[in-house]
Scaffold this motif. Structure first.
Motif, mmCIF file in Angstrom:
data_model
loop_
_atom_site.group_PDB
_atom_site.id
_atom_site.type_symbol
_atom_site.label_atom_id
_atom_site.label_comp_id
_atom_site.label_asym_id
_atom_site.label_seq_id
_atom_site.Cartn_x
_atom_site.Cartn_y
_atom_site.Cartn_z
ATOM 1 N N THR A 63 82.821 -13.401 22.422
ATOM 2 C CA THR A 63 81.688 -12.864 23.191
ATOM 3 C C THR A 63 81.780 -11.346 23.262
ATOM 4 O OG1 THR A 63 81.588 -14.878 24.497
ATOM 5 C CG2 THR A 63 80.505 -12.932 25.426
ATOM 6 N N TYR A 64 82.963 -10.825 23.537
ATOM 7 C CA TYR A 64 83.157 -9.380 23.628
ATOM 8 C C TYR A 64 82.812 -8.698 22.304
ATOM 9 C CZ TYR A 64 85.402 -4.854 24.136
ATOM 10 O OH TYR A 64 85.645 -3.507 24.161
ATOM 11 N N ILE A 65 83.272 -9.247 21.201
ATOM 12 C CA ILE A 65 82.987 -8.665 19.884
ATOM 13 C C ILE A 65 81.482 -8.679 19.623
ATOM 14 C CG2 ILE A 65 83.244 -9.020 17.394
ATOM 15 C CD1 ILE A 65 86.159 -9.907 18.017
ATOM 16 N N ALA A 66 80.834 -9.799 19.927
ATOM 17 C CA ALA A 66 79.380 -9.880 19.730
ATOM 18 C C ALA A 66 78.663 -8.840 20.583
ATOM 19 C CB ALA A 66 78.879 -11.280 20.047
ATOM 20 N N LEU A 67 79.072 -8.685 21.829
ATOM 21 C CA LEU A 67 78.432 -7.719 22.721
ATOM 22 C C LEU A 67 78.634 -6.287 22.243
ATOM 23 C CD1 LEU A 67 79.301 -9.293 26.184
ATOM 24 C CD2 LEU A 67 77.094 -9.346 24.997
ATOM 25 N N GLN A 68 79.795 -6.001 21.666
ATOM 26 C CA GLN A 68 80.066 -4.662 21.145
ATOM 27 C C GLN A 68 79.135 -4.303 19.991
ATOM 28 O OE1 GLN A 68 82.250 -2.110 22.063
ATOM 29 N NE2 GLN A 68 82.340 -3.349 23.889
ATOM 30 N N ASN A 69 78.688 -5.312 19.262
ATOM 31 C CA ASN A 69 77.896 -5.055 18.068
ATOM 32 C C ASN A 69 76.433 -5.468 18.187
ATOM 33 O OD1 ASN A 69 79.839 -3.767 16.454
ATOM 34 N ND2 ASN A 69 80.838 -5.714 16.115
ATOM 35 N N TYR A 113 71.660 5.224 25.803
ATOM 36 C CA TYR A 113 72.642 6.287 26.032
ATOM 37 C C TYR A 113 73.984 6.044 25.361
ATOM 38 C CZ TYR A 113 69.151 7.348 29.509
ATOM 39 O OH TYR A 113 67.966 7.621 30.134
ATOM 40 N N PHE A 114 74.088 4.994 24.573
ATOM 41 C CA PHE A 114 75.371 4.658 23.971
ATOM 42 C C PHE A 114 75.317 4.765 22.462
ATOM 43 C CE2 PHE A 114 75.284 2.597 28.068
ATOM 44 C CZ PHE A 114 76.487 3.016 28.595
ATOM 45 N N SER A 115 76.462 4.959 21.878
ATOM 46 C CA SER A 115 76.592 5.089 20.435
ATOM 47 C C SER A 115 76.045 3.855 19.730
ATOM 48 C CB SER A 115 78.078 5.265 20.086
ATOM 49 O OG SER A 115 78.269 5.135 18.704
ATOM 50 N N GLN A 116 75.436 4.082 18.597
ATOM 51 C CA GLN A 116 74.933 2.990 17.776
ATOM 52 C C GLN A 116 75.959 2.574 16.712
ATOM 53 O OE1 GLN A 116 71.765 1.546 18.504
ATOM 54 N NE2 GLN A 116 72.257 2.783 20.284
ATOM 55 N N GLN A 117 77.151 3.120 16.797
ATOM 56 C CA GLN A 117 78.210 2.830 15.835
ATOM 57 C C GLN A 117 78.723 1.404 16.026
ATOM 58 O OE1 GLN A 117 81.612 5.348 16.305
ATOM 59 N NE2 GLN A 117 82.530 4.733 14.382
ATOM 60 N N PHE A 118 78.814 0.666 14.926
ATOM 61 C CA PHE A 118 79.353 -0.691 14.976
ATOM 62 C C PHE A 118 80.875 -0.653 15.022
ATOM 63 C CE2 PHE A 118 75.247 -1.710 12.940
ATOM 64 C CZ PHE A 118 74.819 -2.681 13.821
ATOM 65 N N HIS A 119 81.461 -1.704 15.580
ATOM 66 C CA HIS A 119 82.909 -1.861 15.629
ATOM 67 C C HIS A 119 83.275 -3.049 14.737
ATOM 68 C CE1 HIS A 119 83.217 0.919 19.013
ATOM 69 N NE2 HIS A 119 82.110 0.360 19.447
ATOM 70 N N SER A 120 84.222 -2.864 13.887
ATOM 71 C CA SER A 120 84.636 -3.936 12.989
ATOM 72 C C SER A 120 85.198 -5.102 13.788
ATOM 73 C CB SER A 120 85.702 -3.417 12.019
ATOM 74 O OG SER A 120 86.426 -4.485 11.461
ATOM 75 N N ALA A 149 79.305 -14.839 34.673
ATOM 76 C CA ALA A 149 78.656 -14.307 33.472
ATOM 77 C C ALA A 149 79.122 -12.871 33.223
ATOM 78 C CB ALA A 149 77.144 -14.352 33.636
ATOM 79 N N ILE A 150 79.439 -12.566 31.986
ATOM 80 C CA ILE A 150 79.829 -11.209 31.609
ATOM 81 C C ILE A 150 78.576 -10.340 31.618
ATOM 82 C CG2 ILE A 150 80.746 -9.751 29.769
ATOM 83 C CD1 ILE A 150 82.428 -12.234 28.911
ATOM 84 N N VAL A 151 78.612 -9.271 32.420
ATOM 85 C CA VAL A 151 77.453 -8.389 32.544
ATOM 86 C C VAL A 151 77.751 -6.966 32.075
ATOM 87 C CG1 VAL A 151 76.371 -9.735 34.380
ATOM 88 C CG2 VAL A 151 77.965 -7.901 34.972
ATOM 89 N N GLY A 152 78.991 -6.704 31.704
ATOM 90 C CA GLY A 152 79.324 -5.373 31.235
ATOM 91 C C GLY A 152 80.805 -5.207 30.998
#
Length: 184
Positions: free
Chosen positions: A19-25, A33-40, A69-72
């Protein structure tokens, strides 16, 4: 785990990792206001396996509402200034306006001042991010100024507003909270 009335702040577990990986990408969850850079995903898995996203330089945690529920996410990491720690947070799209990230920031600030010898906590934000600025103000942070050309986000060099909270201010602020609670 840091427990509040609106949310909990906790470390990321193996179960949370997909879930965390999916949310990061997911770009929709990043906001403007956040970077659009993907994380591998593979690099994130390796880092989690090696450190659990907790090192001397950085500690990454999830913010969950009271339903679980993860909200952030919220983290603290080495600041550019000595004796300080910077806090970074990100609320997922659709989770704003409930006071959750304000409470998570208070919980993290309390944790850092109680568990470590830091004298100063810092929050940096895009000058147009009014919601983030309100979080800083509600948590007792003081505006220090604007750092020009500080970040590269969304294809542009951007400024950053800096807010800080000193240990002495936190002690006074938290003491007034306790005093108010006694009189309620």
């Amino acid at each position: 785990m840091l427990k509040g009335a609106l949310c909990n702040v906790r470390h990321i577990t193996t179960v949370d990792l997909p879930t965390y990986i999916a949310l990061q990408n997911e770009l929709e969850n990043r906001g403007e206001y956040f970077s659009q850079q993907f994380h591998s995903p593979e690099a994130l898995r390796r880092e989690f396996a090696a450190t659990g996203f907790v090192t001397d330089d950085r500690e990454m945690m999830l913010v969950e509402d009271k339903t679980g529920a993860i909200v952030g996410s919220i983290s603290h990491f080495k600041s550019r200034t000595p004796l300080a720690r910077e806090i970074g947070y990100r609320l997922l799209a659709g989770s704003g306006g409930r006071g959750i990230m304000t409470e998570a920031t208070r919980l993290m600030s309390d944790y850092l001042f109680r568990a470590y010898q830091y004298n100063r906590l810092e929050l940096l934000m895009n000058p147009l991010n009014i919601a983030s600025e309100r979080i800083a103000q509600k948590c007792g942070y003081t505006y220090e100024g604007t750092l020009r050309g500080m970040f590269f986000t969304d294809g542009q060099v951007r400024d950053a507003k800096m807010y800080s909270l000193l240990r002495s201010e936190w002690e006074q602020w938290r003491g007034s909270d306790v005093s108010r609670e006694r009189h309620l």
